[in-house]
Scaffold this active site. Structure first.
Site, mmCIF file in Angstrom:
data_model
loop_
_atom_site.group_PDB
_atom_site.id
_atom_site.type_symbol
_atom_site.label_atom_id
_atom_site.label_comp_id
_atom_site.label_asym_id
_atom_site.label_seq_id
_atom_site.Cartn_x
_atom_site.Cartn_y
_atom_site.Cartn_z
ATOM 1 N N LYS A 17 49.690 30.034 28.651
ATOM 2 C CA LYS A 17 50.828 30.896 28.292
ATOM 3 C C LYS A 17 51.173 30.687 26.819
ATOM 4 C CE LYS A 17 55.533 31.993 29.933
ATOM 5 N NZ LYS A 17 56.580 31.652 30.932
ATOM 6 N N SER B 100 58.364 35.422 33.694
ATOM 7 C CA SER B 100 57.828 35.727 32.388
ATOM 8 C C SER B 100 56.350 35.343 32.219
ATOM 9 C CB SER B 100 58.654 35.003 31.320
ATOM 10 O OG SER B 100 58.530 33.605 31.459
ATOM 11 N N SER C 96 59.702 31.727 36.567
ATOM 12 C CA SER C 96 58.646 32.408 35.822
ATOM 13 C C SER C 96 57.216 32.045 36.180
ATOM 14 C CB SER C 96 58.842 32.200 34.327
ATOM 15 O OG SER C 96 59.776 33.131 33.880
HETATM 16 N N1 GLN Z 1 63.802 35.747 34.833
HETATM 17 C C1 GLN Z 1 64.449 34.570 34.420
HETATM 18 C C2 GLN Z 1 65.022 34.739 33.029
HETATM 19 O O1 GLN Z 1 64.848 35.782 32.469
HETATM 20 C C3 GLN Z 1 63.527 33.399 34.467
HETATM 21 C C4 GLN Z 1 62.610 33.297 33.323
HETATM 22 C C5 GLN Z 1 61.812 32.025 33.281
HETATM 23 O O2 GLN Z 1 61.676 31.327 34.271
HETATM 24 N N2 GLN Z 1 61.302 31.726 32.086
HETATM 25 O O3 GLN Z 1 65.675 33.877 32.522
#
Ligand code: GLN
Length: 492
Positions: free
Chosen positions: A79, A154, A178
């Site tokens: 990532k 994400s 995410s």
């Molecule tokens: N969807 C959540 C956010 O936007 C989690 C994102 C994540 O785990 N990086 O904060």
């Protein structure tokens, strides 16, 4: 069949037995990516030269007997929020579009020491803020199961790359779901370890008290093996924990007899898609048939998790992202009058709308007049959520739940209503607030043919229990294959 349809452990075995050379494995990952990237766009950058150079070195170390681990020579996608020395690391943000770190994140370094070979950096929501990978500054990633749908986020790029069999496994990060939510949407397996298990050194911070790096793979055995490779005590991360054991693969036994599994009633109410509910309950039945003891219970406080999470995560993000000012890293506006104007224009031009929204929210809840009313209250709520889990784990070995209320939405449907998008995090964020480990494993398809993910949540430092239950479930799960991966590409 492509070598990228194999699991990482299967491929590692072939490399070890000299049936496949490391260069062949790397070249196959690059060929698969070249053919699938035009439609999927899982990567921000591919790194063929670096990968081939490493392939030669790793092959040499395998040949002379210095590298003997199960992941030696296996290609991996990382990532793009993990620093990689000399390889562009963007966080899918314009503000870091030309950032080349001078060091490598500890988790990635651990993986490279195990002989894995980076073939590219994957697309993500900008600074990991989002649930669809649509907030990336470098274009959207598409779901390999249906290109009209999002891969989740994400870590959408990391999950899509594995689902499309561009690569055998990848690393993602999970601040509020995410790894688990895009794993659910893409029909792959991902684990978010107990907070402190994997070093955050070199992971570009979003919400530091919540962030954890974890594996995304084709099955539970790969997840356990990769977690074993990346987890370590790291004095460079002040929240790193020295664990008694890093042996996660020992948990892989097909046995759930007598295991106590709690099903939180509050997770199966309004808002949960009927197809998702049916798949999860069917998976629960499978575990019951194998001898697990299932019981419903009230987890409570579920409705407070989303507000508490968004206050805490945004507060930490607003502080973490203060460092991107046009002086030290990446993008700087071309036209400015003085220093203050340069900061302002750089950040206005460099950050996308979702990141700006979080920075503003975070700065607001930390400001002196509102700190007690919002931030402190959110921290108290976090403590209560942890207590509710402690109570549950006094009765249960693990908790079984959906990973997300629905399957992957269509591209473009989520961003128009950010609040609704935040609500989609309901089943994952409490796990981060409480620092717990959680795994997501494919358990079925909805009527549209999109994957549904089953989440298992464990108590702190009890990855072995969720790995064992997930492994046992996997042995009895029906086979289903992502159309974009070649035959036999996904669940075995
Ligand atoms: N969807 C959540 C956010 O936007 C989690 C994102 C994540 O785990 N990086 O904060």
């Amino acid at each position: 069949m492509s070598l990228m349809n194999l699991t990482a452990l299967e491929l590692g075995k072939k490399i070890k037995s000299r049936e496949v050379s490391v260069m062949e494995a790397v070249e196959e990952a690059l060929v698969q990516s070249a053919s699938k990237e035009p439609s999927v766009h899982a990567f921000v950058s591919l790194t063929p030269e670096y990968a081939k150079k490493r392939a030669a070195q790793v092959q040499k170390s395998i040949d002379d007997g210095t590298l003997t681990g199960p992941l030696a020579g296996v290609p991996v996608a990382i990532k793009d929020n993990m620093c990689t020395n000399g390889l562009k690391t963007t966080c899918s943000s314009k503000i870091l579009e030309n950032f080349y770190p001078a060091y490598t994140a500890q988790a990635v370094l651990n993986l490279e020491r195990a002989g894995a070979i980076i073939i590219g950096k994957t697309n993500m929501d900008e600074f990991a803020m989002g649930s669809t990978t649509e907030t990336s500054a470098f274009g959207v990633t598409k779901n390999p199961w249906n290109l009209d749908h999002v891969p989740g986020g994400s870590s959408g790029g990391s999950c899509a790359a594995v689902a499309a069999s561009e690569v055998s496994f990848s690393l993602g990060s999970d601040t509020g779901g995410s790894i688990r939510q895009p794993s659910s949407f893409c029909g792959v397996t991902g684990i978010k370890p107990t907070y402190g298990t994997v070093s955050r050194y070199g992971l570009i911070a979003y919400g530091s008290s919540l962030d954890q790096i974890g594996p995304v793979a084709k099955d539970v055995s790969d997840c356990a093996a990769v977690l074993e490779a990346i987890a370590s005590y790291d004095p460079k991360d002040s929240t790193s924990v020295r664990r008694d054991s890093y042996d996660f693969t020992a948990a892989l036994t097909d046995d759930v007899k007598g295991m106590r599994i709690g099903i939180p009633k509050d997770y199966f109410g309004e808002g949960l898609d009927a197809d998702v509910r049916d798949c999860i309950l069917q998976a629960a039945q499978t575990l019951k048939d194998k001898g697990a003891i299932l019981e419903e219970f009230d987890l409570s406080l579920v409705q407070y998790a989303i507000p508490a999470y968004y206050v805490i995560a945004s507060a930490e993000a607003s502080s973490n992202l203060a460092r991107f000012d046009g002086v030290k890293y990446g993008y700087r506006t071309s036209d400015y009058t003085d220093l203050h104007n340069m900061y302002k224009k750089t950040r206005s031009e460099g950050f996308g709308p979702e990141v700006k929204r979080r920075i503003m929210l975070g700065s607001f809840v930390l400001s002196s007049g509102y700190y007690d009313a919002y931030y402190l209250k959110a921290l108290r709520t976090k403590a209560l959520i942890k207590q509710a889990f402690d109570k549950a784990f006094a009765r249960f070995d693990l908790i079984l739940a959906p990973a997300a209320p629905s399957t992957a939405p269509k591209l473009g449907d989520s961003l128009s209503d950010p609040l609704k998008m935040y609500l989609g995090d309901i089943y994952t964020i409490s796990v981060n607030l409480a620092g717990l480990p959680g795994i997501c494993i494919p358990c079925g398809l909805d009527k549209k043919g999109l994957p549904v993910g089953l989440q298992m949540i464990g108590n702190c430092f009890e990855e072995h229990k969720i790995l064992q239950a997930a492994y046992a479930y996997e042995q009895s799960r029906p086979l289903f294959t992502c159309p974009m991966a070649e035959e036999g590409g996904l669940a075995q």
